[in-house]
Design an enzyme around this catalytic site. Structure first.
Site: not given
Ligand code: COA
Length: 257
Positions: A111, A108, A131, A63
């Site tokens: 999910e 999400g 989450e 999400a």
């Molecule tokens: N919602 C909004 N933006 C997101 C996102 C999400 N679920 N997941 C990643 N992004 C964005 C980041 O903010 C980043 O944006 P930026 O370039 O403007 O900083 C971009 O996508 C790339 O992500 P980044 O975190 O820099 O990549 P990474 O390779 O270092 O890490 C993950 C990858 C997947 C480990 C990390 O992005 C992450 O933990 N994402 C969230 C996952 C999460 O908690 N999902 C559940 C949501 S309820």
């Protein structure tokens, strides 16, 4: 388009297409996915759906945290309800839906994959419900479908720790049916879709509906309880802290309230 539709014979490929944010699921994307599902449902030549993610890194990182960061409990509930709508639609869609998980499938994104009938993963796939790291809990059906698809112990471990699980571990727990080389994943998913498409459409649709009943056990009631718990999390300080820490790229400091 936030979701692209490609036709390969009887197989419709829906590609989540916001690779710059790892295909995080915006409302616009959910709407577009629904529109594509309308098209696929009406077209008798399309027999199977494959959902995958654009880019090399992600199926979907979940999400959209940007959308949730300042959400009130009621707004968060409405967003989760929108997620439930799409995941439940996929689950009860009259044609088989396969997930070709080509990278991160988190929150999400995981999910959404769990709502599909069959999951195939590339060797680079990573699954998780992180989450809790954001001060909330899974709210798009993950608490129910991960436990039903794997085991309650495995679901609780992933949900309580928020850790990511690699493809081979996902295979061991029945979270995915097959793991393929990254470059082959989509072709293998389409080939499975083509095989299913040679079978009688009505039988497949009826079989899907009936197999789903095997796991039903008041899924609706439990999903409603999940929605309420998810919304309540947005009344806590830990939700603000968890989401602020994500965007500030630092570990969260949770106070427990
Ligand atoms: N919602 C909004 N933006 C997101 C996102 C999400 N679920 N997941 C990643 N992004 C964005 C980041 O903010 C980043 O944006 P930026 O370039 O403007 O900083 C971009 O996508 C790339 O992500 P980044 O975190 O820099 O990549 P990474 O390779 O270092 O890490 C993950 C990858 C997947 C480990 C990390 O992005 C992450 O933990 N994402 C969230 C996952 C999460 O908690 N999902 C559940 C949501 S309820």
């Amino acid at each position: 388009m936030p979701v692209e539709l490609e036709r390969r014979g009887p197989v419709a490929i829906a590609t989540l297409n916001r690779p710059e944010v790892l295909n995080a699921l915006s409302l616009e994307m959910l709407d577009e996915l629904d529109t594509l599902l309308d098209t696929i449902e009406r077209d008798p030549t399309l027999r199977v759906v494959v959902i995958t993610g654009a880019g090399e890194k992600a199926f979907s990182a979940g999400a959209d945290i940007r959308h949730m960061r300042e959400a009130s409990a009621l707004e968060a509930r409405a967003y989760a309800q929108r997620g439930h709508q799409t995941t439940s639609r996929i689950e009860s869609f009259p044609k088989p839906v396969l997930a070709a998980v080509n990278g991160y499938a988190l929150g999400g994104g995981c999910e959404l994959a769990l709502a599909c009938d069959i999951r195939l993963a590339s060797e680079t796939a990573r699954f998780g419900l992180p989450e809790v790291n954001l001060g909330i809990l899974p709210g798009w059906g993950g608490t129910q479908r991960l436990a039903r698809t794997t085991s309650s112990g495995f679901a609780k471990e992933l949900i309580f720790t928020g850790r990511m699980c690699p493809a081979d571990e996902a295979l061991r727990h029945g979270l995915v049916n097959h793991v393929h080389a990254h470059a082959e994943l989509l072709d293998r998913a389409v080939a499975l879709g083509e095989e299913i498409a040679t079978k009688p459409a009505w039988s497949i649709s009826a079989a899907k509906e009936v197999v789903n009943l095997a796991l039903d056990g008041d899924l609706r009631g439990h999903l409603a309880r999940e929605l309420d718990a998810f919304a309540l999390a947005f009344t806590t300080d830990d939700q603000r802290e968890g989401m602020a820490a994500f965007f500030e790229k630092r570990p969260p400091k949770f106070a427990g309230h």
